[in-house]
Design an enzyme around this catalytic site. Structure first.
Site, PDB file in Angstrom:
ATOM      1  N   PRO A   1       0.824  -1.221   0.000  1.00 15.90           N
ATOM      2  CA  PRO A   1       0.000   0.000   0.000  1.00 15.90           C
ATOM      3  C   PRO A   1       0.855   1.267   0.000  1.00 15.90           C
ATOM      4  CG  PRO A   1      -0.563  -1.458   1.840  1.00 15.90           C
ATOM      5  CD  PRO A   1       0.666  -2.001   1.214  1.00 15.90           C
ATOM      6  N   GLU A   2       0.558   2.179  -0.884  1.00 16.76           N
ATOM      7  CA  GLU A   2       1.223   3.477  -0.905  1.00 16.76           C
ATOM      8  C   GLU A   2       0.193   4.554  -0.533  1.00 16.76           C
ATOM      9  OE1 GLU A   2       3.766   4.074  -4.321  1.00 16.76           O
ATOM     10  OE2 GLU A   2       4.202   1.944  -4.447  1.00 16.76           O
TER      11      GLU A   2
END
Ligand SMILES: [Zn+2]
Length: 277
Positions: A2-3
């Site tokens: 996840p960014e």
């Protein structure tokens, strides 16, 4: 992994579904769940009301009606799931929070298959939790100063991609969005940051902001009401990627096959024609 856009989607979900609710019980199911620097056990947040859900870069935190905050990092595979209490517990549940609002009850589960994610109870200094103090503002924060970031990047004798990933210069960009931003700005990932002029660096940052804003927009509608799910490798934004994970496929701009080269322990994806060294 996840960014920023995926973490922002989770934050919005928590804001919609958990803010205003009270944590009646908090249970820790895994010995490595709590960050070592946590000032209190997870159970200590029992009784607190959730006031807001905040984010800087890839760090999330819940502001409570007490001085401490509950910080979360999703790591590689962390998820927050909302459960109806009568359903079986998620397979990799690392923590469970029973939350209530009046007579309503919900279960909020932190699920994490690969256990790189963590939670911690922390104090805040000027609104930022202690473990997030060293992280620079991300481009969606009011305090973000693009010109300072450009000046900072220009000082670095590292590749532009390494500088983009440095969370102490600007936070939120990881491997996926770094490749996408550089593709969009037509900049080779291995160009030395200090050799670039300000306009070129500005264009990379603007592309990073655009690409993440588009991903947030898509993510904002992708979760249903009781289920907030972030799965890093196969994210909802995947169909829109132009460089990352597209080795051998034609560049959307010029048709040249996208190349993959080694980068640290990971890879960089770029178009050898549009992104010249
Ligand atoms: Zn191309």
């Amino acid at each position: 992994m996840p960014e920023l856009p995926e973490v922002e989607t989770v934050r919005r979900g928590l804001e919609n579904l958990a803010v205003g609710w009270k944590i009646s019980t908090a249970s820790n199911h895994h010995p490595r769940l709590l960050k070592e620097s946590s000032i209190a056990p997870l159970e200590s947040v029992s009784g607190a009301r959730i006031e807001s859900a905040q984010r800087r870069g890839k760090f999330l935190w819940l502001v409570l009606n007490r001085p401490e905050v509950l910080v979360a990092h999703l790591g590689m595979s962390g998820q927050f799931l909302f459960h109806e209490s009568d359903k079986p517990r998620a397979k990799h549940a690392r923590a469970t929070f029973h939350i209530t609002k009046g007579l309503r009850r919900r279960e909020l589960v932190f699920n994490d298959q690969r256990t790189f994610g963590w939670l911690s109870v922390e104090q805040c200094v000027e609104g930022i939790p202690s473990s997030v103090q060293h992280i620079a503002p991300d481009p969606f924060e009011a305090g973000f100063d693009r010109e300072i970031v450009i000046a900072n990047i220009r000082k670095r004798k590292v590749s532009i991609k390494t500088a983009l990933l440095n969370q102490e210069i600007m936070s939120g960009v990881g491997n996926i969005y770094a490749d996408e931003s550089l593709w969009r700005a037509k900049v080779h990932p291995e160009i030395e940051a200090s050799s670039m002029n300000s306009a070129r660096i500005r264009s990379v940052i603007d592309c990073a902001i655009d690409v993440m804003a588009e991903a947030i927009k898509q993510g904002g509608t992708s979760f249903d009401d009781m289920y907030i799910n972030v799965n890093g490798e196969s994210g909802f934004f995947e169909q829109s990627l132009n460089a990352y994970g597209r080795e051998g496929e034609p560049c959307e701009r010029c048709g040249t096959p996208i190349r993959r080269i080694a980068f640290a322990n990971r890879s960089s994806h770029f178009c050898p024609k549009c992104q010249r060294k």
